[in-house]
Enzyme design. Structure first.
Site, PDB file in Angstrom:
ATOM      1  CG  ASP A 139     -27.903  18.427  23.551  1.00 37.56           C
ATOM      2  OD1 ASP A 139     -27.129  18.393  22.584  1.00 37.56           O
ATOM      3  OD2 ASP A 139     -28.506  17.434  23.985  1.00 37.56           O
ATOM      4  CG  ASP A 164     -28.670  15.225  26.898  1.00 40.99           C
ATOM      5  OD1 ASP A 164     -28.057  14.748  25.924  1.00 40.99           O
ATOM      6  OD2 ASP A 164     -29.669  14.685  27.410  1.00 40.99           O
ATOM      7  CB  CYS A 195     -13.792  17.417  27.727  1.00 40.66           C
ATOM      8  SG  CYS A 195     -13.697  17.979  29.434  1.00 40.66           S
ATOM      9  CD  GLU A 239     -26.028  18.982  17.990  1.00 38.43           C
ATOM     10  OE1 GLU A 239     -25.220  18.186  17.532  1.00 38.43           O
ATOM     11  OE2 GLU A 239     -27.042  18.640  18.603  1.00 38.43           O
TER      12      GLU A 239
HETATM   13 ZN   LIG Z   1     -11.646  17.220  30.053  1.00 33.67          ZN
END
Ligand SMILES: [Zn+2]
Length: 449
Positions: free
Chosen positions: A208, A374, A345, A292
């Site tokens: 990241d 990050d 998450c 990304e």
């Molecule tokens: Zn979670």
């Protein structure tokens, strides 16, 4: 052995006289470009009026028109190498072709606009030489260009000179350009290179790219910005504020502008240098690297400095990783830009609706995970690689054009399944299924992500 086209760029130390010659060549390229554009526009208008006139669209046609007109348009043309005018017209021919291709649907992304006039001081100063005496001299501190002659380089040309002497590299072209007040030469070189098919590593690492740090890896390692870069970024912010206070068209404003350009260039150099060290390590020590995808359209629209800088860093990181993974035999995976890497998450897959840039910690409302944002994003990116591995590799660049110099299978990107949006689900199952992990996210791309 593979033949790849590669660029070698060197900063130059021109004499004042050479500076003028360099600027003159770039100016000549701009004049030819603008002249050609005007001609094309005039001919288009004549055609619309029903007249049967030739429409110069290719470099060959534009050059033919230019050679007929140059004595009238630019009686001083002999002062510069003919390559300068050719360079400008070539740029125009490419721009026209991109426009045609975009209209015909051969290019992805936003529609390409019709070429517009290049303005002195606003457009990039550059000029390309493709024929004549283009050389790296054996002393490794000088180069030679047609008409401009022998120029001293600011740094050693050792890396390129060695390859040329060994016969494993052939110079195809040289481009001179200016950034702030420094001149550069960039050689386009055909290089014979031994590509590796693997580097013996099988692990996956997510990366990241940020502003506060240079990068955060899914392994938990944080790579800090170099001190000098941190200082430049602070200076950049200060000068940007200063610029807004300066009266329009004032000398002070011009001065701040020049200063800003210099600091910008320095920050970019420092970041690029730090990224080079990082990408070499990544490509050597990991099997698969996940980054990304850059949102080019969003990048153009975004005016926040922090975001713009992060995007610039990501673009550079991806560019370097693309070729370094080829050289070292590792693999690069590019996540779809709608993949919510920061808002998901990494433990349970719950997706947060909104995460502002100010929120440094990701807090999961489903499982209670608390993690640096990050690091959380980097872990999500690493997880993605497993889904790609299951659904096969594909090679494509961001605009849907297959790239010649890229061996297949090195840059993997899953093509969009369809343009229609999926059923509005924000839950993780939508992208965790192997075949549909790229989803047009119902919330769309949000710059605060
Ligand atoms: Zn979670």
């Amino acid at each position: 052995m593979a033949t790849v086209t590669q660029a070698y760029q060197f900063a130059l130390d021109p004499t004042p006289r050479q500076r003028r010659a360099l600027a003159s060549h770039c100016g000549a390229a701009r004049v030819a470009y603008n002249w050609g554009l005007q001609l094309v526009e005039a001919r288009l208008q004549q055609r619309r009026a029903g007249k049967n006139v030739d429409l110069p669209w290719t470099l060959f046609q534009l050059q033919w028109e230019w050679n007929r007109a140059k004595q009238q348009v630019a009686p001083w043309w002999a002062e510069n190498s003919k390559e300068a005018y050719k360079s400008g017209l070539d740029g125009l021919a490419r721009a026209l072709k991109n426009w045609t291709d975009s209209r015909a649907g051969r290019l992805k992304g936003r529609p390409v606009r019709f070429p517009h006039k290049k303005r002195k001081g606003r457009s990039r100063d550059a000029c390309r030489f493709t024929t004549g005496a283009i050389k790296v001299l054996d002393d490794r501190t000088h180069i030679q260009l047609p008409r401009i002659g022998i120029l001293k380089t600011h740094e050693s040309t050792r890396k390129l000179a060695r390859r040329v002497q060994q016969g494993s590299a052939r110079i195809l072209a040289a481009t001179i350009s200016r950034t702030a007040d420094r001149w550069f030469v960039s050689f386009t070189v055909e290089v014979q290179r031994q590509d590796r098919s693997g580097n013996g590593k099988t692990d996956v690492v997510g990366v990241d790219v940020g502003v506060r740090h240079l990068a955060v890896l899914s392994t938990g390692t944080t790579i800090a910005n170099p001190h000098a870069l941190q200082r430049s970024l602070r200076k950049l912010r200060r000068l940007n504020r200063q610029l807004t206070r300066r009266a329009p068209a004032s000398n002070r404003r011009a001065q701040t502008r020049r200063r800003l350009a210099r600091v910008h260039a320095r920050a970019a150099n420092l970041r690029r240098d730090a990224l080079h060290k990082l990408t070499t390590t990544l490509a050597t020590e990991h099997g698969t690297i996940v980054v990304e995808q850059l949102n080019v359209a969003g990048m153009m629209r975004n005016r926040r400095l922090a975001r713009a800088l992060a995007d610039a860093g990501l673009a550079e990181l991806r560019r370097q990783l693309t070729y370094k993974t080829c050289w070292r035999g590792s693999r690069l995976v590019v996540a779809d830009r709608f993949y919510p890497s920061s808002r998901t998450c990494s433990a349970c897959g719950w997706v947060k609706a909104k995460l502002t840039l100010a929120e440094r910690t990701f807090t999961c409302e489903a499982c209670g995970l608390q993690l640096d944002r990050d690091l959380n994003a980097a872990r999500n990116l690493a997880t993605l690689a497993h889904h790609v591995a299951r659904s096969g590799w594909e090679t494509q660049n961001a605009r849907g054009v297959d790239q010649k110099t890229q061996p297949a299978g090195q840059v993997a990107m899953k093509r969009e399944v369809g343009t229609e949006r999926r059923s509005g689900r924000t839950d993780t199952a939508a992208w965790q299924g192997a075949a549909t992990w790229i989803v047009q996210h119902p919330l769309g791309y949000s710059p605060s992500r």
